[in-house]
Write a protein that holds these residues in place. Sequence first.
Motif, short mmCIF file in Angstrom:
data_model
loop_
_atom_site.label_atom_id
_atom_site.label_comp_id
_atom_site.label_asym_id
_atom_site.label_seq_id
_atom_site.Cartn_x
_atom_site.Cartn_y
_atom_site.Cartn_z
N ALA A 7 0.89 5.73 -0.64
CA ALA A 7 0.07 6.93 -0.56
C ALA A 7 -0.47 7.29 -1.94
O ALA A 7 0.21 7.13 -2.94
CB ALA A 7 0.87 8.08 0.02
N ALA A 8 -1.69 7.81 -1.97
CA ALA A 8 -2.29 8.25 -3.22
C ALA A 8 -2.01 9.72 -3.49
O ALA A 8 -2.16 10.18 -4.62
CB ALA A 8 -3.79 8.01 -3.20
N PHE A 62 -5.63 5.37 -0.49
CA PHE A 62 -4.29 4.91 -0.82
C PHE A 62 -4.37 3.96 -2.00
O PHE A 62 -5.45 3.55 -2.41
CB PHE A 62 -3.59 4.28 0.39
CG PHE A 62 -4.32 3.12 1.00
CD1 PHE A 62 -4.04 1.83 0.60
CD2 PHE A 62 -5.28 3.31 1.99
CE1 PHE A 62 -4.71 0.76 1.16
CE2 PHE A 62 -5.94 2.24 2.56
CZ PHE A 62 -5.66 0.96 2.14
N ASP A 111 0.84 -1.19 0.00
CA ASP A 111 0.00 0.00 0.00
C ASP A 111 0.88 1.24 0.00
O ASP A 111 1.81 1.34 0.80
CB ASP A 111 -0.91 0.01 1.23
CG ASP A 111 -1.90 -1.13 1.23
OD1 ASP A 111 -2.16 -1.70 0.14
OD2 ASP A 111 -2.43 -1.46 2.29
N ASP A 150 -9.27 8.58 4.18
CA ASP A 150 -7.98 8.33 3.55
C ASP A 150 -8.14 7.49 2.29
O ASP A 150 -8.95 6.56 2.23
CB ASP A 150 -7.02 7.61 4.50
CG ASP A 150 -6.69 8.44 5.73
OD1 ASP A 150 -6.61 9.67 5.60
OD2 ASP A 150 -6.53 7.85 6.81
N ARG A 180 -3.11 0.39 -3.66
CA ARG A 180 -2.52 -0.94 -3.43
C ARG A 180 -1.96 -1.41 -4.76
O ARG A 180 -2.69 -1.60 -5.72
CB ARG A 180 -3.58 -1.90 -2.91
CG ARG A 180 -3.02 -3.29 -2.65
CD ARG A 180 -3.98 -4.13 -1.84
NE ARG A 180 -4.06 -3.57 -0.49
CZ ARG A 180 -5.15 -3.62 0.28
NH1 ARG A 180 -6.24 -4.21 -0.15
NH2 ARG A 180 -5.13 -3.10 1.49
#
Length: 73
Positions: free
Chosen positions: A23-24, A55, A21, A53, A57
Amino acid sequence: MDTPPKRRPNTTYSAPVGSIDVAAESEDGTPYEIWPCHECLPWHAEAIRDGDDIFIREWHGVDCPEFQALLKN
């Protein structure tokens, strides 16, 4: 004594996969660009929302050098 040849990583569509995972977006809210992995064929990504949040994957073949580098960070 001869050493065996170095094993090539399995990065084909049939390779076992693992995920990480990431961060987006950056701290200031700027979204990161997502580019496909050129090292492995089974690469794909999905966006995950956990409350407020978000994110990403990323899925890679477990032998993928890019995946191994991400795991070390």
